[in-house]
Scaffold this active site. Structure first.
Site, PDB file in Angstrom:
ATOM      1  N   GLY A   1       0.548  -1.390  -0.004  1.00 51.73           N
ATOM      2  CA  GLY A   1      -0.121   0.103   0.088  1.00 51.73           C
ATOM      3  C   GLY A   1       0.879   1.233   0.041  1.00 51.73           C
ATOM      4  O   GLY A   1       2.230   1.217  -0.112  1.00 51.73           O
TER       5      GLY A   1
ATOM      6  N   ASN B   1      -2.884  -8.420   0.099  1.00 52.17           N
ATOM      7  CA  ASN B   1      -3.769  -9.159  -0.746  1.00 52.17           C
ATOM      8  C   ASN B   1      -4.218  -8.497  -1.820  1.00 52.17           C
ATOM      9  O   ASN B   1      -5.087  -8.591  -2.638  1.00 52.17           O
ATOM     10  CB  ASN B   1      -5.094  -9.716   0.113  1.00 52.17           C
TER      11      ASN B   1
ATOM     12  N   PHE C   1      -5.923  -5.568  -2.250  1.00 46.49           N
ATOM     13  CA  PHE C   1      -7.051  -4.878  -2.149  1.00 46.49           C
ATOM     14  C   PHE C   1      -7.137  -3.501  -2.577  1.00 46.49           C
ATOM     15  O   PHE C   1      -7.572  -3.101  -3.594  1.00 46.49           O
ATOM     16  CB  PHE C   1      -8.110  -5.144  -0.926  1.00 46.49           C
TER      17      PHE C   1
ATOM     18  N   ASP D   1      -3.976 -12.989   2.847  1.00 46.60           N
ATOM     19  CA  ASP D   1      -5.347 -11.968   3.487  1.00 46.60           C
ATOM     20  C   ASP D   1      -4.911 -12.284   5.002  1.00 46.60           C
ATOM     21  O   ASP D   1      -5.039 -13.396   5.541  1.00 46.60           O
ATOM     22  CB  ASP D   1      -6.388 -12.314   2.934  1.00 46.60           C
ATOM     23  N   VAL D   2      -4.666 -11.224   5.825  1.00 46.21           N
ATOM     24  CA  VAL D   2      -4.401 -11.319   7.257  1.00 46.21           C
ATOM     25  C   VAL D   2      -5.569 -11.761   8.033  1.00 46.21           C
ATOM     26  O   VAL D   2      -5.430 -12.195   9.278  1.00 46.21           O
ATOM     27  CB  VAL D   2      -3.977  -9.757   7.895  1.00 46.21           C
TER      28      VAL D   2
ATOM     29  N   LYS E   1     -13.337  -7.084   9.346  1.00 46.19           N
ATOM     30  CA  LYS E   1     -12.758  -8.472   9.612  1.00 46.19           C
ATOM     31  C   LYS E   1     -11.203  -8.058   9.511  1.00 46.19           C
ATOM     32  O   LYS E   1     -10.337  -8.845  10.204  1.00 46.19           O
ATOM     33  CB  LYS E   1     -13.256  -9.354   8.816  1.00 46.19           C
TER      34      LYS E   1
ATOM     35  N   TYR F   1     -14.596   1.135   9.882  1.00 42.21           N
ATOM     36  CA  TYR F   1     -13.169   1.554  10.151  1.00 42.21           C
ATOM     37  C   TYR F   1     -12.782   1.915  11.567  1.00 42.21           C
ATOM     38  O   TYR F   1     -11.871   1.492  12.068  1.00 42.21           O
ATOM     39  CB  TYR F   1     -12.912   2.554   9.180  1.00 42.21           C
TER      40      TYR F   1
ATOM     41  N   TYR G   1      -3.517  -8.060  24.843  1.00 43.24           N
ATOM     42  CA  TYR G   1      -2.340  -8.950  24.653  1.00 43.24           C
ATOM     43  C   TYR G   1      -1.202  -8.441  25.321  1.00 43.24           C
ATOM     44  O   TYR G   1      -0.179  -9.155  26.021  1.00 43.24           O
ATOM     45  CB  TYR G   1      -2.224  -9.291  22.803  1.00 43.24           C
TER      46      TYR G   1
ATOM     47  N   ARG H   1      -9.277  10.399  -1.459  1.00 43.30           N
ATOM     48  CA  ARG H   1      -8.704  11.084  -0.292  1.00 43.30           C
ATOM     49  C   ARG H   1      -8.575  12.434  -0.856  1.00 43.30           C
ATOM     50  O   ARG H   1      -8.271  12.580  -2.201  1.00 43.30           O
ATOM     51  CB  ARG H   1      -7.307  10.516   0.388  1.00 43.30           C
TER      52      ARG H   1
END
Ligand code: NAD
Ligand code: UDP
Ligand code: UDP
Length: 328
Positions: free
Chosen positions: A15, A37, A39, A61-62, A94, A148, A162, A189
């Site tokens: 990206g 991925n 996208f 894909d994560v 997701k 988002y 965590y 944007r």
């Protein structure tokens, strides 16, 4: 400067921000695994890195588990522009939530440091100005931006759980609007839209009356902030704001871009998207004190670099598809 060579995983590495981060990590002498991925990322963004033996790209894909061996993780995978993240909102949530769980699980197994690209959107349409890290935000949990905003908020929750539960070494950056070369030309944007419109002599589309504010950080400054945060001592978990504290209205940005590109575009007013934040500007006191970091590139210089990039892209015939509209 001598560095210990590390194996670094960058998710979302193809990206806009990810490709600059991969470049920087390679320049610092590390071995980089880019996972994406595609996208919203593009192979073009990393094509120049592929011949480097220290660079590797993996299509993945994560949202699915990932078993690799690395020393550090930067988790950037997630569409970032409103039209892209609203295109498939369920997938956006997701990616933020399942993606964070998988990358945190990976970091837990490897006992390695993990960085999260969070966002100023966790503050929503803020009632505190400028935004400090202890402000808890004003987010509409059911609006079109929620996939988002809430996804990123949940990812922050997971990172801190965590940290507390599994003693993971975490770094959470809240990134404010960043721009520069390799932004997607039709991601909608504001900086990319205005520059492409200005270069093509098309109307500059101001949403609302243009009085809403944003503060724009040049990509190189931001990446320096990422690297410093990752290198900071383990008590520096964040969240920490990274962005440029110089605030502009959207109308001022339009005027700046018209001027710098020598464009004859006129302004066209369009409806303001739903839940569009009215005022946004980071308080970066924490980043200044803890990381000794602040942006150095003035807007005018950064915009010149971005204009050059889009000018080249358009002249190469990479005609961008018309920008989709955000939800109004
Ligand atoms: P971008 O859309 O250019 O990059 C995101 C990358 O993630 C793309 O390459 C995309 O293909 C990839 N990706 C998306 N979903 C994925 C998935 N499920 N699995 C693997 N890869 C996936 O956006 P960007 O501006 O480079 O943003 C990078 C990160 O920084 C994002 O997490 C974003 O939320 C955050 N951020 C960016 C800004 C900004 O102004 N650019 C501001 C705040 C936060
Ligand atoms: N995971 C992964 N790579 C690893 C280790 C874990 O992708 O190397 C994923 C795995 O899918 C798991 C998630 O991370 O579901 C969370 O891991 P964790 O150990 O926290 O939880 P659990 O395995 O108990 O679900
Ligand atoms: N915007 C605009 N015209 C455009 C694109 C965006 O006026 O063509 C406005 C948008 O409504 C918002 C600001 O510019 O107020 C920044 O939008 P962007 O999508 O870049 O990022 P955001 O900060 O909203 O996530």
């Amino acid at each position: 400067m001598s560095v210990t060579k590390k194996r670094v995983l960058v998710t979302g590495g193809a990206g806009f921000l990810g490709s600059h981060l991969c470049e920087r990590l390679l320049a610092d002498g590390h071995d980089v695994l880019c996972v994406d991925n595609y996208f919203t990322g593009r192979k073009d963004n990393i094509a120049h890195l592929l011949p480097n033996p220290n660079f590797e790209a993996l299509r993945h894909d994560v949202c699915f588990p990932l078993y690799v061996e690395v020393d550090e993780i930067y988790n950037l995978a997630c569409p970032a522009s409103p039209i892209h993240y609203q295109h498939d909102p369920v997938q956006t949530t997701k990616t933020s939530v399942s993606g964070a769980i998988n990358m945190l699980g990976l970091a837990k197994r490897l006992r390695c440091k993990i960085f999260q690209a969070s966002t100023s959107e966790v503050y929503g349409d803020p009632s505190v100005h400028p935004q400090t890290e202890d402000y808890r935000g004003n987010v509409n949990p059911i609006g079109p931006r929620a996939c988002y905003d809430e996804g990123k908020r949940c990812a922050e929750t997971l990172f801190f759980d965590y940290y507390r539960q599994h003693k993971l070494r975490i770094r959470v950056a809240r990134i404010f609007n960043t721009y520069g070369p390799r932004m997607h030309p039709n991601d909608g944007r504001v900086v990319s839209n205005f520059i492409v419109q200005a270069l093509k002599g098309e109307p500059i589309t101001i949403y609302g009356d243009g009085s809403q504010t944003r503060a724009f950080c040049y990509v190189d400054d931001l990446i320096e902030g990422f690297v410093r945060l990752m290198a900071a001592s383990d008590e520096v978990t964040g969240p920490i704001n990274l962005g440029n504290p110089v605030e502009n209205t959207v109308a001022q940005l339009a005027a700046r871009i018209i001027d710098l590109s020598g464009s004859r575009s006129r302004i066209e007013y369009r409806p303001l998207p739903v839940d569009d934040p009215v005022q946004r500007c980071p308080d970066i006191t924490r980043a200044r004190n803890v990381l000794g970091w602040e942006p150095r590139v003035p807007l005018e210089i950064g915009l010149r670099h971005a204009i050059e990039f889009f000018d080249r892209l358009l002249s190469e015939g990479a005609e961008p598809a018309p920008a989709l509209s955000p939800t109004v």
